[in-house]
Design an enzyme around this catalytic site. Sequence first.
Site, PDB file in Angstrom:
ATOM      1  N   CYS A   1       0.843  -1.197   0.000  1.00  0.00           N
ATOM      2  CA  CYS A   1       0.000   0.000   0.000  1.00  0.00           C
ATOM      3  C   CYS A   1       0.883   1.253   0.000  1.00  0.00           C
ATOM      4  O   CYS A   1       1.764   1.399   0.846  1.00  0.00           O
ATOM      5  CB  CYS A   1      -0.894  -0.025   1.236  1.00  0.00           C
ATOM      6  N   GLU A   2       0.636   2.137  -0.940  1.00  0.00           N
ATOM      7  CA  GLU A   2       1.463   3.347  -1.024  1.00  0.00           C
ATOM      8  C   GLU A   2       1.136   4.357   0.072  1.00  0.00           C
ATOM      9  O   GLU A   2       1.913   5.267   0.319  1.00  0.00           O
ATOM     10  CB  GLU A   2       1.331   3.997  -2.399  1.00  0.00           C
ATOM     11  N   HIS A   3       0.006   4.205   0.746  1.00  0.00           N
ATOM     12  CA  HIS A   3      -0.366   5.166   1.782  1.00  0.00           C
ATOM     13  C   HIS A   3       0.313   4.889   3.121  1.00  0.00           C
ATOM     14  O   HIS A   3       0.612   5.818   3.866  1.00  0.00           O
ATOM     15  CB  HIS A   3      -1.887   5.174   1.979  1.00  0.00           C
ATOM     16  N   HIS A   4       0.530   3.601   3.433  1.00  0.00           N
ATOM     17  CA  HIS A   4       1.118   3.255   4.731  1.00  0.00           C
ATOM     18  C   HIS A   4       2.360   2.379   4.606  1.00  0.00           C
ATOM     19  O   HIS A   4       2.955   2.014   5.608  1.00  0.00           O
ATOM     20  CB  HIS A   4       0.087   2.516   5.594  1.00  0.00           C
TER      21      HIS A   4
ATOM     22  N   GLN B   1      -4.997  -0.717  -4.711  1.00  0.00           N
ATOM     23  CA  GLN B   1      -5.594  -1.860  -5.395  1.00  0.00           C
ATOM     24  C   GLN B   1      -6.385  -1.446  -6.637  1.00  0.00           C
ATOM     25  O   GLN B   1      -6.368  -2.144  -7.650  1.00  0.00           O
ATOM     26  CB  GLN B   1      -6.493  -2.628  -4.420  1.00  0.00           C
TER      27      GLN B   1
ATOM     28  N   HIS C   1      -5.931  -5.932   3.296  1.00  0.00           N
ATOM     29  CA  HIS C   1      -4.963  -4.844   3.462  1.00  0.00           C
ATOM     30  C   HIS C   1      -4.545  -4.743   4.921  1.00  0.00           C
ATOM     31  O   HIS C   1      -5.379  -4.452   5.787  1.00  0.00           O
ATOM     32  CB  HIS C   1      -5.581  -3.519   3.004  1.00  0.00           C
TER      33      HIS C   1
ATOM     34  N   CYS D   1      -2.924  -2.491   6.316  1.00  0.00           N
ATOM     35  CA  CYS D   1      -3.084  -1.129   6.838  1.00  0.00           C
ATOM     36  C   CYS D   1      -4.485  -0.956   7.443  1.00  0.00           C
ATOM     37  O   CYS D   1      -4.721  -0.035   8.213  1.00  0.00           O
ATOM     38  CB  CYS D   1      -2.820  -0.084   5.759  1.00  0.00           C
TER      39      CYS D   1
END
Length: 195
Positions: free
Chosen positions: A87-90, A128, A156, A158
């Site tokens: 995941c690019e956010h976390h 995703q 996920h 995250c």
Amino acid sequence: MAYRKEEIYDEAVTREIAEHYRKILELLGENPDREGLLKTPERVAKALQFLTKGNGENGAEIINSALFEEDYSQMVLIKDIDLYSTCEHHVMPFIGKCHVAYIPDGKITGLSKIARVVETYARRLQVQERLTMQIRDCIQQTLNPRGVAVVIEASHTCMTLRGVQKANAITTTSAFSGIFLKDERTRNEFLNLIR
């Protein structure tokens, strides 16, 4: 850049990431000089390079490496392809299955090439939704079939290990092109086959 099978790490990049990660360990209140953490910065640096190795790979090259003319016009389905992404956010993993189908229009590709395309786009910092579309678009643009269908089902971390902490939540995304988009019967056949 050509498709690479072997794991290759840029030593300068590994060193630099390791230096930053050593500092991160210190900021977290850890002692990076204790026995269990001595090699952790280098291991993390290599792990991050592996988890993002898809940035240096080209999905179209993978498909084109095994392209064959074939008079077959029924659905080709590869289901339950293991999927591991970040995941690019976390910068936490998401893990699941990917199902890919296409209907050829004079050309097919090696079955393993579809799984490699999934791997190439998964091994990047991702969301995703984008990953689903990238797989569809790569196959559609390179193979030019009558249509492509992609469904991803993933958990996920995250969302399961932090934040809302819902351990059983599964995210499902889909992307269709061509006949899968236009013809409900074809789309439903695909969806029934992956159930």
